[in-house]
Design an enzyme around this catalytic site. Structure first.
Site, PDB file in Angstrom:
ATOM      1  N   TYR A  34       0.808  -1.220   0.000  1.00 37.05           N
ATOM      2  CA  TYR A  34       0.000   0.000   0.000  1.00 37.05           C
ATOM      3  C   TYR A  34       0.845   1.275   0.000  1.00 37.05           C
ATOM      4  CZ  TYR A  34      -3.443  -3.504   1.153  1.00 37.05           C
ATOM      5  OH  TYR A  34      -4.214  -4.637   1.123  1.00 37.05           O
ATOM      6  N   ASP A  35       0.504   2.162  -0.947  1.00 32.74           N
ATOM      7  CA  ASP A  35       1.198   3.455  -1.081  1.00 32.74           C
ATOM      8  C   ASP A  35       0.470   4.553  -0.330  1.00 32.74           C
ATOM      9  OD1 ASP A  35       1.373   2.582  -4.556  1.00 32.74           O
ATOM     10  OD2 ASP A  35       2.782   2.102  -2.941  1.00 32.74           O
TER      11      ASP A  35
END
Ligand SMILES: O=C(O)[C@H](O)[C@H](O)COP(=O)(O)O
Ligand SMILES: [Mg+2]
Length: 297
Positions: A17-18
């Site tokens: 996840y960014d």
């Protein structure tokens, strides 16, 4: 749904996840008491160049006053990373409802809500006005409603009283006056335990009127629209971290994000696993966002 437990579990979240959306009450803090490990967890994400957004249904503070709270608690945050239901409600009134400039909002709520309405150029009355914050008997015959009130907006109001409810009720019985709520969370996780939430502030009006308010905050799409108007991100590489199933996790699920439920706020483990588990299911769950420290190598 997966329960996170090993260091590898947390490390894999960092890879996947960014963009990390954080609920506030019950996740980062309870009232003004910081959840253990939050500074380290947020710093870890900053170090890994993750985008962090704060998405709260708590309408008692504006984005600017939330920035002061973050500063006071020693947490790095920028104003444009904060999305509160007070801000989302003001944006809804100005850009979705396109309320005419001469129209006003009667507020059952606190300073933060008034500040966000002012930022959007929306006239308001009620709220923190001393004339409305009274326990004196309310006399309908002495009340001259403002003819320019076009909406009533209810948020968490720790000074709610019969005068405010009576004025709001009177306005809402007028044709065309819109009934809005910043959010309808049933309870609020204070540092010392549960208290009535914003939903308990608008509920008396809904009971008296026989109609429900339009709620702007999580899980409504209006809040996601508000965020996406400022921050573009790939929902498949985004995760919503929250403590309440019917707001945070529902909000993330509807938006196509992954979701991480933490047990430091409203939700108990028995609502997630076992025979009485909710039908709203997070992607992951863990005790606290402080557990993310396990990913610190
Ligand atoms: O009653 C309320 O307004 C809510 O309990 C509370 O403020 C929720 O805040 P959040 O958990 O969305 O930060
Ligand atoms: Mg919460």
């Amino acid at each position: 749904m997966a329960r996170l437990s090993s260091a590898q579990d947390y490390k894999s979240l960092l890879d996947k996840y960014d963009t990390w959306l954080f609920d506030c009450d019950g996740v980062l803090w309870q009232g003004d008491r910081l959840v253990d490990g939050v500074p380290e967890a947020l710093n870890l994400l900053r170090t890994h160049k993750k985008r962090i957004l704060f998405v709260t249904n708590n309408a008692t503070k504006s984005r600017k006053s939330y920035k002061k709270k973050f500063d006071q608690l020693g947490l790095e945050a920028q104003v444009d990373e904060v999305f509160g239901s007070a801000y989302a409600s003001a944006v809804y009134l100005s850009t979705v409802m396109k309320m005419p400039k001469h129209k006003k909002v009667y507020v059952v709520g606190m300073k933060g809500l008034e500040e966000e309405l002012e930022e959007e150029g929306i006239q308001h009355l009620g709220g923190t006005d001393p004339a409305d914050n009274t326990l004196a008997e309310f006399h309908l015959k002495d009340f001259q409603p403002d003819p320019d009130v076009g909406a009533v907006l209810c948020g968490l109001d720790t000074s709610v009283n019969y005068t405010k409810l009576s004025k709001a009720f009177t306005y809402l019985r007028r044709p065309g006056v819109v009934f809005l709520a910043t959010n309808i969370d049933s309870t609020y996780p204070s540092a010392d335990g549960l208290l009535p939430g914003a939903g308990a502030i608008s509920a008396p009006l809904a009971c008296a009127l026989g109609r429900e308010p339009l709620s702007i905050g999580k899980p409504a799409e209006t809040m996601m629209d508000c965020i996406k108007a400022k921050h573009q991100f790939d929902p498949t590489r985004a995760i919503m971290v929250g403590d309440r199933l019917n707001t945070d996790i529902e909000f993330g699920n509807r938006g196509g994000l992954s979701t991480l439920l933490v047990l430091t706020g409203i939700t108990h483990e028995s609502e997630v696993v076992g025979p009485h588990a909710s039908t709203t299911v997070p992607t992951y769950f863990t005790n606290s966002i402080g557990d993310l420290r396990a990913a610190i190598s």
